[in-house]
Design a protein around this motif. Structure first.
Motif, short mmCIF file in Angstrom:
data_model
loop_
_atom_site.label_atom_id
_atom_site.label_comp_id
_atom_site.label_asym_id
_atom_site.label_seq_id
_atom_site.Cartn_x
_atom_site.Cartn_y
_atom_site.Cartn_z
N TYR A 319 0.80 -1.23 0.00
CA TYR A 319 0.00 0.00 0.00
C TYR A 319 0.83 1.28 0.00
O TYR A 319 0.27 2.38 0.00
CB TYR A 319 -0.92 0.01 1.23
CG TYR A 319 -1.75 -1.24 1.35
CD1 TYR A 319 -2.75 -1.52 0.45
CD2 TYR A 319 -1.51 -2.16 2.38
CE1 TYR A 319 -3.52 -2.67 0.55
CE2 TYR A 319 -2.28 -3.31 2.48
CZ TYR A 319 -3.27 -3.56 1.57
OH TYR A 319 -4.03 -4.70 1.67
N LEU A 320 2.14 1.17 0.00
CA LEU A 320 3.00 2.36 0.10
C LEU A 320 3.22 2.95 -1.30
O LEU A 320 4.28 2.81 -1.90
CB LEU A 320 4.33 2.01 0.77
CG LEU A 320 4.21 1.38 2.17
CD1 LEU A 320 5.58 1.12 2.75
CD2 LEU A 320 3.38 2.29 3.09
N ASP A 321 2.21 3.64 -1.79
CA ASP A 321 2.23 4.23 -3.13
C ASP A 321 3.10 5.48 -3.13
O ASP A 321 2.80 6.47 -2.46
CB ASP A 321 0.80 4.58 -3.54
CG ASP A 321 0.70 5.09 -4.96
OD1 ASP A 321 1.74 5.09 -5.65
OD2 ASP A 321 -0.41 5.49 -5.37
N GLN A 322 4.18 5.44 -3.91
CA GLN A 322 5.11 6.57 -3.96
C GLN A 322 4.46 7.82 -4.56
O GLN A 322 4.82 8.95 -4.20
CB GLN A 322 6.35 6.19 -4.79
CG GLN A 322 7.21 5.11 -4.17
CD GLN A 322 7.90 5.57 -2.90
OE1 GLN A 322 8.39 6.70 -2.82
NE2 GLN A 322 7.96 4.69 -1.91
N SER A 323 3.52 7.63 -5.48
CA SER A 323 2.89 8.79 -6.12
C SER A 323 2.00 9.57 -5.18
O SER A 323 1.60 10.70 -5.49
CB SER A 323 2.07 8.33 -7.33
OG SER A 323 1.03 7.45 -6.93
N ALA A 324 1.66 9.01 -4.01
CA ALA A 324 0.80 9.70 -3.04
C ALA A 324 1.59 10.56 -2.06
O ALA A 324 0.99 11.24 -1.23
CB ALA A 324 -0.03 8.68 -2.26
N LEU A 325 2.91 10.57 -2.16
CA LEU A 325 3.71 11.32 -1.20
C LEU A 325 3.50 12.82 -1.29
O LEU A 325 3.73 13.54 -0.31
CB LEU A 325 5.21 10.99 -1.40
CG LEU A 325 5.64 9.60 -0.94
CD1 LEU A 325 7.06 9.31 -1.38
CD2 LEU A 325 5.51 9.47 0.58
N LEU A 385 7.51 7.00 5.38
CA LEU A 385 7.11 8.17 6.15
C LEU A 385 8.24 9.20 6.23
O LEU A 385 7.99 10.40 6.36
CB LEU A 385 6.67 7.76 7.55
CG LEU A 385 5.35 6.98 7.61
CD1 LEU A 385 5.06 6.54 9.05
CD2 LEU A 385 4.20 7.82 7.09
N ALA A 386 9.49 8.73 6.17
CA ALA A 386 10.62 9.66 6.21
C ALA A 386 10.65 10.57 4.99
O ALA A 386 11.25 11.65 5.02
CB ALA A 386 11.93 8.88 6.32
N GLN A 387 10.00 10.15 3.90
CA GLN A 387 9.98 10.96 2.69
C GLN A 387 8.97 12.10 2.75
O GLN A 387 8.98 12.98 1.89
CB GLN A 387 9.67 10.07 1.48
CG GLN A 387 10.73 9.02 1.22
CD GLN A 387 10.35 8.12 0.04
OE1 GLN A 387 10.29 8.55 -1.10
NE2 GLN A 387 10.09 6.85 0.33
N LEU A 388 8.09 12.07 3.74
CA LEU A 388 7.15 13.18 3.93
C LEU A 388 7.87 14.34 4.61
O LEU A 388 8.52 14.17 5.63
CB LEU A 388 5.97 12.74 4.80
CG LEU A 388 4.96 11.79 4.15
CD1 LEU A 388 3.92 11.38 5.18
CD2 LEU A 388 4.27 12.47 2.98
N GLN A 389 7.74 15.53 4.05
CA GLN A 389 8.38 16.71 4.63
C GLN A 389 7.58 17.18 5.84
O GLN A 389 6.39 17.52 5.72
CB GLN A 389 8.46 17.82 3.59
CG GLN A 389 9.33 17.48 2.38
CD GLN A 389 9.44 18.63 1.41
OE1 GLN A 389 8.99 19.73 1.67
NE2 GLN A 389 10.06 18.37 0.27
N GLN A 390 8.24 17.20 6.98
CA GLN A 390 7.56 17.58 8.22
C GLN A 390 7.03 19.01 8.18
O GLN A 390 6.00 19.31 8.76
CB GLN A 390 8.52 17.41 9.40
CG GLN A 390 8.89 15.97 9.70
CD GLN A 390 7.70 15.15 10.16
OE1 GLN A 390 7.03 15.49 11.11
NE2 GLN A 390 7.40 14.09 9.43
N THR A 391 7.74 19.87 7.48
CA THR A 391 7.31 21.28 7.43
C THR A 391 6.01 21.44 6.65
O THR A 391 5.32 22.45 6.79
CB THR A 391 8.40 22.14 6.77
OG1 THR A 391 8.70 21.60 5.47
CG2 THR A 391 9.66 22.15 7.61
N GLU A 392 5.66 20.44 5.82
CA GLU A 392 4.45 20.53 5.02
C GLU A 392 3.25 19.88 5.70
O GLU A 392 2.14 19.95 5.17
CB GLU A 392 4.69 19.87 3.66
CG GLU A 392 5.77 20.53 2.81
CD GLU A 392 5.37 21.92 2.37
OE1 GLU A 392 4.16 22.18 2.26
OE2 GLU A 392 6.27 22.75 2.15
#
Length: 432
Positions: A319-325, A385-392
Motif C-alpha cells: 500500500y505504500l504508493d510513492q505517487s501519493a507522497l 514516512l521519512a519521505q514526507l516533509q515535516q514542514t508541510e
C-alpha cells in the motif's frame, strides 16, 4: 520575443496556481475525497458525479487520476468504475474551464490577499491550507487574464498569421496543433483559452478553432500517458482507457465540425464564447455517451496491457504508493494500511507461537520467517514516512505521522520478543 516570454510565464503561472489549489485541497480534504471515491463505485451515476465533483475541487483531472490509480493498484476499485470516474473528471475539467473564464478580475486580488494573510498566520492548520487554496485560485484567475493580454500582440505578428492561415483548410492539422498547445502549456484550459482568443480576433476560422479544442483534449490524454510511464500495468490501463475514449470522441465529432461551425455562425454569437461552450458541451456529451462502453473498454485495455505474471512477494509492501507522497493525508492513509498489515503478521506469529507451545513441530522456522517479514515491513513504513516533509504537515497530520511511526515500531519490537521466546522454547525442548 519578450511578448512570447510573457505568454509562457503566464502559462507557467496557471500551472503553478493549479498545483497550489490541488495540494491545498488534498491536504485538507484528501482523506474525505478518498472515501468519497471509494463509496461511489457501486453505481455508475455516483462514480461519474464523484469524478466530476472531485476534479472541480482540486482543479486537475490528473489529481483525480492519481487517486483512482492508487485505488485500482491496491485492488479497492475495479477498472470499469475507475474509467467512469475518469470520464466524470473530464467533464469536471471542462466545467471549471467555463467558470474560470468568466470576468473574475475583481476576485483575483481579494483571493490572493486573503489567502496569503491566512496561510502565513496559520500555516499548519486547516484554515491555513484553505488560505493556500485561495492563493492558488487567485493566481489561476490572474494567469488567465495575463494569457489573454499576452496572446493578443502575438496574433498581430505576420509569421503567426501565416501559420494560422495555413490551418484554414486542414482540420487534422488543427487537431495536432491543439494537442501540441495542451502538451506545451501542460493544461487543456490554457489551450482552450488561447484558442478562444485567436478565434475572437478572427485570425482562425471557427471550425478550425473547434478542431483545436478537440485536439487539446487529446493533448491532455497524451500528457497523462507520458506521466504513467514506469507505473504498474493497472495504472497504465486506466490512462489508456481514458485516452481511447478521447480518440473515439475525436473520430466521431471531427467530420461534423465544419457543418456545426456554419450552423452556429448563422446566429452571430461571439466566437470566443462559442469555443468555450463547445469545449463544455463536447466533453459532456462525449463522456455521457462513453458510459455505455466502459466495460468493453476495460476488457480491451486489459488485453492491450496485460499484467505480468509474477509470484507475489508476501513480505513486499502493498500500500505504500510513492505517487501519493505529494499528498500527506493520502500517504498517511497508505502507511496506516501497511501498519495494519504489519499487525496481521504479528497476529500470525502469536498463533504460531501458541502452536509451538502446544508441541506442534516446524513452528520455529515459520515464526522466524514471519519475523523477517515484520522487519521488512517496518523498514518500508519507516522509509516511506521519512519521505514526507515535516514542514508541510499540519498539526493533525504531524500527530498522526508520529502515531503511525510509534505503532509500527512497537509492532516490530513485539515481533522481536515473540521470535526470542520462540527460540528459547525451541532450545528448552531440544535439551534432554
Amino acid at each position: 520575443m519578450l511578448t512570447l516570454l510573457h505568454l509562457l510565464s503566464s502559462v507557467a503561472l496557471l500551472v503553478w496556481g493549479t498545483h497550489i489549489v490541488r495540494t491545498g485541497i488534498m491536504r485538507v480534504f484528501g482523506a474525505d475525497l478518498r472515501r468519497l471515491l471509494g463509496k461511489s463505485i457501486r453505481k455508475t451515476s455516483r462514480a461519474f458525479l464523484a469524478g466530476l465533483g472531485v476534479t472541480a475541487l482540486v482543479q486537475s483531472s490528473n489529481a483525480t487520476a492519481l487517486l483512482v490509480i492508487s485505488f485500482v493498484a491496491q485492488g479497492m476499485i475495479a477498472l470499469p468504475p475507475a474509467l467512469v470516474i475518469m470520464l466524470g473528471a473530464d467533464v469536471g475539467t471542462a466545467l471549471m474551464a467555463r467558470v474560470l473564464t468568466f470576468d473574475l478580475s475583481w476576485l483575483s486580488p481579494l483571493l490572493i490577499l486573503a489567502g496569503v494573510t491566512t496561510f502565513l498566520s496559520q500555516k499548519k492548520s486547516r484554515t491555513g491550507q484553505l488560505g493556500r487554496v485561495g492563493i492558488g485560485l487567485g493566481l489561476i484567475i490572474l494567469a488567465l487574464q495575463l494569457i489573454v493580454a499576452s496572446a493578443e500582440p502575438i496574433t498581430q505578428a505576420s509569421a503567426v498569421q501565416a501559420i494560422f492561415t495555413s490551418l484554414s483548410g486542414d482540420a487534422v492539422l488543427a487537431l495536432l496543433v491543439g494537442a501540441l498547445f495542451a502538451m506545451v502549456s501542460y493544461s487543456s484550459l490554457a489551450a482552450v483559452l488561447l484558442t478562444a482568443t485567436l478565434s475572437a480576433t478572427g485570425l482562425v476560422p471557427l471550425h478550425i478553432s473547434l478542431a483545436i479544442v478537440i485536439g487539446s483534449n487529446l493533448g491532455s490524454g497524451f500528457l497523462a500517458m507520458l506521466s504513467s510511464r514506469g507505473q504498474n500495468a493497472v495504472a497504465r490501463q486506466v490512462v489508456l482507457g481514458s485516452m481511447l475514449f478521447k480518440l473515439i470522441g475525436c473520430v466521431l465529432v471531427l467530420p461534423w465540425v465544419k457543418p456545426l461551425a456554419l450552423w452556429v455562425g448563422q446566429y452571430n454569437l461571439p466566437a470566443a464564447e462559442v469555443v468555450i461552450y463547445f469545449h463544455v458541451v463536447y466533453n459532456l456529451l462525449r463522456c455521457v455517451l462513453m458510459l455505455a462502453l466502459v466495460k468493453p473498454m476495460a476488457r480491451l485495455c486489459q488485453r492491450l496491457i496485460a499484467e505480468p505474471e509474477a509470484e507475489e512477494d508476501s513480505a513486499a509492501p502493498r500500500y505504500l504508493d510513492q505517487s501519493a507522497l505529494d499528498t500527506p493525508s493520502l500517504a498517511l492513509a497508505n502507511a496506516v494500511r501497511e501498519t495494519l498489515r504489519l499487525g496481521d503478521v504479528i497476529e500470525q506469529m502469536l498463533q504460531r507461537f501458541d502452536s509451538q507451545l502446544a508441541g506442534k513441530g516446524e513452528q520455529k522456522r515459520l515464526i522466524s520467517h514471519l519475523e523477517e517479514e515484520a522487519e521488512m515491513l517496518h523498514s518500508s513504513i519507516k522509509l516511506y514516512l521519512a519521505q514526507l516533509q515535516q514542514t508541510e504537515l499540519g498539526e493533525s497530520d504531524s500527530r498522526r505521522w508520529a502515531e503511525v511511526i510509534d505503532t509500527a515500531m512497537s509492532l516490530q519490537q513485539s515481533s522481536l520478543i515473540i521470535g526470542r521466546m520462540s527460540h528459547d522454547v525451541a532450545n528448552q525442548t531440544a535439551d534432554p
